[in-house]
Motif scaffolding. Structure first.
Motif, PDB file in Angstrom:
ATOM      1  N   LEU A  80       0.422  -1.505  -0.025  1.00 49.75           N
ATOM      2  CA  LEU A  80       0.295   0.030   0.045  1.00 49.75           C
ATOM      3  C   LEU A  80       0.786   1.014  -0.008  1.00 49.75           C
ATOM      4  N   SER A  81       1.753   0.746   0.927  1.00 53.58           N
ATOM      5  CA  SER A  81       2.893   2.152   1.138  1.00 53.58           C
ATOM      6  C   SER A  81       3.850   2.732  -0.208  1.00 53.58           C
ATOM      7  N   SER A  82       3.695   1.163  -1.437  1.00 51.99           N
ATOM      8  CA  SER A  82       3.958   1.543  -2.837  1.00 51.99           C
ATOM      9  C   SER A  82       3.046   2.171  -4.038  1.00 51.99           C
ATOM     10  N   GLY A  83       1.939   2.272  -3.091  1.00 46.98           N
ATOM     11  CA  GLY A  83       0.517   2.387  -4.100  1.00 46.98           C
ATOM     12  C   GLY A  83       0.267   1.684  -4.837  1.00 46.98           C
ATOM     13  N   PHE A  84       0.263   0.153  -4.156  1.00 53.35           N
ATOM     14  CA  PHE A  84      -1.443  -0.913  -4.883  1.00 53.35           C
ATOM     15  C   PHE A  84      -1.305  -1.565  -4.105  1.00 53.35           C
ATOM     16  N   PHE A  85      -2.266  -2.627  -3.992  1.00 53.21           N
ATOM     17  CA  PHE A  85      -2.733  -3.876  -2.899  1.00 53.21           C
ATOM     18  C   PHE A  85      -3.010  -4.483  -4.179  1.00 53.21           C
ATOM     19  N   GLY A  86      -3.789  -5.954  -3.839  1.00 52.04           N
ATOM     20  CA  GLY A  86      -4.066  -6.699  -4.107  1.00 52.04           C
ATOM     21  C   GLY A  86      -5.126  -7.788  -3.035  1.00 52.04           C
ATOM     22  N   GLU A  87      -5.323  -9.065  -3.783  1.00 53.03           N
ATOM     23  CA  GLU A  87      -6.127  -9.360  -3.132  1.00 53.03           C
ATOM     24  C   GLU A  87      -4.380 -10.423  -2.227  1.00 53.03           C
ATOM     25  N   PHE A  88      -4.527 -10.231  -0.806  1.00 56.79           N
ATOM     26  CA  PHE A  88      -3.976 -10.542   0.073  1.00 56.79           C
ATOM     27  C   PHE A  88      -4.069 -11.651   0.603  1.00 56.79           C
ATOM     28  N   HIS A  89      -3.312 -12.431   1.368  1.00 58.48           N
ATOM     29  CA  HIS A  89      -3.473 -13.431   2.022  1.00 58.48           C
ATOM     30  C   HIS A  89      -3.896 -14.870   1.171  1.00 58.48           C
ATOM     31  N   ASP A  90      -3.852 -14.810  -0.352  1.00 52.76           N
ATOM     32  CA  ASP A  90      -3.531 -16.206  -0.444  1.00 52.76           C
ATOM     33  C   ASP A  90      -2.282 -16.467  -1.443  1.00 52.76           C
ATOM     34  N   ALA A  91      -2.123 -17.119  -0.578  1.00 54.01           N
ATOM     35  CA  ALA A  91      -0.075 -17.649  -1.480  1.00 54.01           C
ATOM     36  C   ALA A  91       0.299 -17.568  -2.815  1.00 54.01           C
TER      37      ALA A  91
END
Length: 300
Positions: A177-188
């Motif tokens: 998030l601090s690097s400017g992006f996110f995703g579907e976390f907690h999927d390996a």
């Protein structure tokens, strides 16, 4: 492919953040025709487990992403193959883990990770990166009946100086998030891709972190073992990054070899006021981040 979102930070200022949807294409790095003279192959690995205690909890998902990089300058990152497997644990899946990961009992019912295939997949890699190498290696050593000890492990938590780069937290979600992006976390599988995107893919405002990680992963390590340190002064060692090993009844700290002189000077100064002993033990490459070897370095 990514999609841009406009959000507001704590100061009511507009911030653009992208949703990372994974890598669009990949190349088969397992082919024997791949040029391993100019390019090296690495892997980013992530696990989902039923909990944090390796003694009682189990792996329920593994995700691995291969990539290649130029041996000379650590650049020209190419995205490679991906593996992802689920595994049903011996005990019912805790509800908390279902909520965190989105993995349900039905999704993993009857499934088992083919550990031999995983180990064969990793065997072509010159470096295996995880965001908590002690955690992931400990679970793999427990779960896999195949040797994984010959791998060169690297830890993106401990071997990148995040705080001096302005980051406030070192968990993967916060870093992304601090690097400017996110995703579907907690999927390996997703987390492996998110980590590779974080450390190896250049962005306008962030330096590539992969070179720092790679260089640190090849630095030799030593373990300082302290015996018979006065109990009433234990906080002196704790504040200096030492950990207690109850089975061996010693305090220990793992450092890079080039920091050894400074550390020995510190220990010798402590010995002027206390009666204790310490030894320096070399850590082999295949012992890095092994829980059984007490060979995990401290975070910056």
């Amino acid at each position: 492919m990514s999609k841009s979102y406009n959000i507001f930070d704590s100061n009511d200022s507009s911030v653009n953040i992208n949703k990372f949807a994974g890598f669009e294409s990949s190349m088969d790095l397992t082919k024997k025709s791949f040029d391993t003279e100019q390019f090296a192959i690495g892997a980013v690995l992530d696990l989902e487990t039923t909990g944090l205690d390796v003694r009682v909890h189990q792996v329920i998902q593994i995700g691995i992403r291969l990539f290649s990089y130029d041996r000379q300058n650590f650049k020209n990152i190419k995205i490679g193959n991906q593996l992802s497997f689920y595994q049903q644990p011996s005990q019912p899946l805790p509800k908390k883990i279902e909520l965190i990961t989105g993995i349900t009992q039905e999704k993993i019912k009857g499934k088992k990770i083919p550990w031999q295939e995983v180990c064969d997949f990793l065997s072509i890699c010159e470096i295996v990166i995880t965001h908590n190498a002690l955690f992931d290696r400990s679970f793999l050593e427990k779960e896999s009946t195949t040797k994984i000890t010959d791998l060169n492990w690297a830890c993106s938590i401990n071997q990148i100086d995040w705080y001096n780069k302005g980051y406030k937290s070192i968990n993967l979600e916060s870093l992304c998030l601090s690097s400017g992006f996110f995703g579907e976390f907690h999927d390996a599988a997703n987390d492996a891709d998110l980590l590779l995107n974080l450390i190896a893919i250049p962005r306008p405002t962030k330096a590539i972190l992969f070179e720092e990680l790679l260089l640190n992963s090849h630095k030799p390590l030593v373990r300082i073992e302290v015996a018979n340190f006065p109990f009433h002064n234990k906080n002196v060692l704790k504040d200096s990054g030492y950990r207690w090993a109850p089975e061996e009844k010693i305090w220990f700290k793992v450092i890079y070899t080039n920091d050894l002189i400074k550390e020995k000077q510190y220990m010798d100064k402590l010995r002027n006021n206390s009666d204790f002993s310490y030894v320096v033990v070399n850590i082999q490459t295949n012992e890095k981040f092994s829980n059984s070897k007490n060979s995990y370095i401290n975070s910056y």
